[in-house]
Scaffold this active site. Structure first.
Site, PDB file in Angstrom:
ATOM      1  N   HIS A   1       0.813  -1.225   0.000  1.00  0.00           N
ATOM      2  CA  HIS A   1       0.000   0.000   0.000  1.00  0.00           C
ATOM      3  C   HIS A   1       0.845   1.273   0.000  1.00  0.00           C
ATOM      4  CE1 HIS A   1       0.874  -1.399   4.035  1.00  0.00           C
ATOM      5  NE2 HIS A   1       0.865  -0.138   4.405  1.00  0.00           N
TER       6      HIS A   1
ATOM      7  N   CYS B   1       8.020  -0.971  -1.415  1.00  0.00           N
ATOM      8  CA  CYS B   1       7.245  -0.816  -0.175  1.00  0.00           C
ATOM      9  C   CYS B   1       7.654   0.530   0.411  1.00  0.00           C
ATOM     10  CB  CYS B   1       7.447  -2.000   0.772  1.00  0.00           C
ATOM     11  SG  CYS B   1       9.076  -2.165   1.512  1.00  0.00           S
ATOM     12  N   GLY B   2       7.378   0.766   1.679  1.00  0.00           N
ATOM     13  CA  GLY B   2       7.684   2.077   2.245  1.00  0.00           C
ATOM     14  C   GLY B   2       9.169   2.390   2.216  1.00  0.00           C
ATOM     15  N   THR B   3       9.958   1.440   2.690  1.00  0.00           N
ATOM     16  CA  THR B   3      11.415   1.623   2.711  1.00  0.00           C
ATOM     17  C   THR B   3      12.127   0.803   1.638  1.00  0.00           C
ATOM     18  OG1 THR B   3      11.592  -0.228   4.230  1.00  0.00           O
ATOM     19  CG2 THR B   3      11.450   1.976   5.218  1.00  0.00           C
ATOM     20  N   GLY B   4      11.440  -0.175   1.088  1.00  0.00           N
ATOM     21  CA  GLY B   4      12.071  -1.130   0.163  1.00  0.00           C
ATOM     22  C   GLY B   4      12.719  -2.285   0.909  1.00  0.00           C
ATOM     23  N   ILE B   5      12.795  -2.146   2.239  1.00  0.00           N
ATOM     24  CA  ILE B   5      13.533  -3.144   3.027  1.00  0.00           C
ATOM     25  C   ILE B   5      12.734  -4.439   3.184  1.00  0.00           C
ATOM     26  CG2 ILE B   5      14.589  -3.648   5.266  1.00  0.00           C
ATOM     27  CD1 ILE B   5      15.174  -0.596   5.517  1.00  0.00           C
ATOM     28  N   GLY B   6      11.525  -4.330   3.675  1.00  0.00           N
ATOM     29  CA  GLY B   6      10.728  -5.536   3.930  1.00  0.00           C
ATOM     30  C   GLY B   6      10.479  -6.339   2.666  1.00  0.00           C
TER      31      GLY B   6
ATOM     32  N   HIS C   1      27.762  -5.871 -11.424  1.00  0.00           N
ATOM     33  CA  HIS C   1      28.530  -6.798 -10.583  1.00  0.00           C
ATOM     34  C   HIS C   1      27.690  -7.963 -10.076  1.00  0.00           C
ATOM     35  CE1 HIS C   1      31.945  -3.783  -9.404  1.00  0.00           C
ATOM     36  NE2 HIS C   1      31.803  -3.943 -10.704  1.00  0.00           N
TER      37      HIS C   1
ATOM     38  N   ARG D   1      36.339 -12.406 -11.848  1.00  0.00           N
ATOM     39  CA  ARG D   1      36.107 -12.249 -10.407  1.00  0.00           C
ATOM     40  C   ARG D   1      34.632 -12.062 -10.075  1.00  0.00           C
ATOM     41  NH1 ARG D   1      37.984  -7.251 -11.923  1.00  0.00           N
ATOM     42  NH2 ARG D   1      36.978  -5.441 -10.952  1.00  0.00           N
TER      43      ARG D   1
HETATM   44  C1  RB5 Z   1       4.201  -0.512   5.708  1.00  0.00           C
HETATM   45  O1  RB5 Z   1       3.706   0.441   6.593  1.00  0.00           O
HETATM   46  C2  RB5 Z   1       5.718  -0.560   5.765  1.00  0.00           C
HETATM   47  O2  RB5 Z   1       6.131  -1.225   6.914  1.00  0.00           O
HETATM   48  C3  RB5 Z   1       6.264  -1.251   4.540  1.00  0.00           C
HETATM   49  O3  RB5 Z   1       5.824  -0.575   3.401  1.00  0.00           O
HETATM   50  C4  RB5 Z   1       7.769  -1.315   4.407  1.00  0.00           C
HETATM   51  O4  RB5 Z   1       8.373  -0.096   4.638  1.00  0.00           O
HETATM   52  C5  RB5 Z   1       8.443  -2.403   5.144  1.00  0.00           C
HETATM   53  O5  RB5 Z   1       9.644  -2.641   5.042  1.00  0.00           O
END
Ligand code: RB5
Length: 149
Positions: free
Chosen positions: A11, A68-73, A101, A136
């Site tokens: 979202h 996502c919000g941060t791209g991390i999850g 790479h 490499r």
């Molecule tokens: C959703 O609120 C947020 O947690 C998700 O988009 C993301 O940032 C998670 O890594």
């Protein structure tokens, strides 16, 4: 035949997904958009799974884009799936290196992150990069494949 890209988002990533679809269409890509289209809350692992499983099982995609919000999850989730190598670049240089790479097959973005360059520019750097065939880098990429076993 048009080059195809697969995309998914939670979202938090709806608006950026729409922007990147427009950009990719202009660059000549057809985008298979599996992400959520409203701001109603969904879970990023589910959204990563949708695109990554289709990418693996159906094939025919040049690469995938996850937001996502941060791209991390969403990138952590994607990297749990065998055959997915998802990069989360910080800028254009990292986006270029992700292909050159690491031969990443997915690229993730954080819709709530202020990048020093736009996600469109970062995506362009990724698209325009060529996978390095130097020994490499091949050795290191093979070692990443080994880690999947
Ligand atoms: C959703 O609120 C947020 O947690 C998700 O988009 C993301 O940032 C998670 O890594």
């Amino acid at each position: 035949m048009k080059k195809k890209v697969i995309m998914s988002n939670d979202h938090a990533g709806v608006q950026l997904a729409q922007r990147l679809i427009e950009f990719l269409n202009k660059e000549g890509y057809e985008v298979d958009w599996l992400g959520t289209k409203t701001e109603e809350s969904v879970d990023y692992p589910d959204m990563a799974r949708k695109a990554c499983e289709k990418y693996i099982n159906t094939g025919g995609y040049e690469f995938g884009v996850l937001i996502c919000g941060t791209g991390i999850g969403i990138s952590i989730s994607a990297n749990k799936i065998k055959g997915i190598f998802c990069a989360l670049p910080q800028n254009c240089f990292a986006a270029q290196m992700a292909k050159e790479h690491n031969n990443a097959n997915f690229i993730a973005f954080g819709a709530r992150i202020d990048y020093p360059q736009s996600p469109e520019e970062m995506l362009k750097s990724f698209i325009n990069a060529e996978v390095s065939q130097s020994e490499r880098h091949i050795i290191r990429r093979n070692k990443m494949f080994e880690l999947e076993k």
